[in-house]
Design an enzyme around this catalytic site. Structure first.
Site, PDB file in Angstrom:
ATOM      1  N   LYS A   1      58.913  29.105  65.468  1.00 25.85           N
ATOM      2  CA  LYS A   1      59.256  29.222  66.889  1.00 25.85           C
ATOM      3  C   LYS A   1      58.112  29.918  67.596  1.00 25.85           C
ATOM      4  O   LYS A   1      57.194  30.446  66.947  1.00 25.85           O
ATOM      5  CB  LYS A   1      60.562  29.993  67.067  1.00 25.85           C
ATOM      6  CG  LYS A   1      60.535  31.399  66.502  1.00 25.85           C
ATOM      7  CD  LYS A   1      61.889  32.061  66.633  1.00 25.85           C
ATOM      8  CE  LYS A   1      61.878  33.446  66.008  1.00 25.85           C
ATOM      9  NZ  LYS A   1      63.188  34.084  66.148  1.00 25.85           N
TER      10      LYS A   1
ATOM     11  N   ASP B   1      61.662  28.955  60.079  1.00 25.01           N
ATOM     12  CA  ASP B   1      61.939  29.601  61.365  1.00 25.01           C
ATOM     13  C   ASP B   1      60.710  29.537  62.267  1.00 25.01           C
ATOM     14  O   ASP B   1      60.296  30.535  62.853  1.00 25.01           O
ATOM     15  CB  ASP B   1      62.392  31.040  61.158  1.00 25.01           C
ATOM     16  CG  ASP B   1      63.028  31.643  62.416  1.00 25.01           C
ATOM     17  OD1 ASP B   1      63.495  30.855  63.275  1.00 25.01           O
ATOM     18  OD2 ASP B   1      63.062  32.870  62.544  1.00 25.01           O
TER      19      ASP B   1
ATOM     20  N   ASN C   1      56.935  33.340  66.541  1.00 29.69           N
ATOM     21  CA  ASN C   1      56.291  33.477  65.234  1.00 29.69           C
ATOM     22  C   ASN C   1      54.906  32.839  65.183  1.00 29.69           C
ATOM     23  O   ASN C   1      54.347  32.661  64.105  1.00 29.69           O
ATOM     24  CB  ASN C   1      57.189  32.875  64.139  1.00 29.69           C
ATOM     25  CG  ASN C   1      58.442  33.684  63.942  1.00 29.69           C
ATOM     26  OD1 ASN C   1      58.495  34.856  64.283  1.00 29.69           O
ATOM     27  ND2 ASN C   1      59.475  33.060  63.402  1.00 29.69           N
TER      28      ASN C   1
END
Length: 85
Positions: free
Chosen positions: A19, A17, A22
């Site tokens: 992105k 994940d 993050n």
């Protein structure tokens, strides 16, 4: 960020994940990757079938539902982040 992803991959950990939300900067300007909530430790060559990640950053092979190499999809997402930056 690329070194952080490489560090995880050397330990067979997929973030899954990556992105903009993050990617953090500490008070010295160093990049930190956060939110390993959907991370997974895998064996080299293992094919994954779970669909996870944020739609805007997700690699096409995840959407095809034929299985995918998790290391490649992390690299795809990192590329989307770098392009966006």
């Amino acid at each position: 960020m690329v070194f952080g992803v490489a560090h995880c991959h050397c330990r067979s950990v997929l973030h899954r994940d990556i992105k903009l939300d993050n990617i953090l900067l500490d008070n010295e300007g160093d990049v930190k990757i956060c939110d390993f909530g959907v991370a997974k430790q895998v064996k080299k060559g293992e094919i994954l079938t779970e669909q996870c990640g944020t739609p805007a950053y997700i690699a096409p092979e995840i959407l095809r539902s034929n299985g995918y190499d998790g290391f490649g999809v992390d690299i795809w997402s990192a590329g989307v982040v770098l392009y966006t930056m």
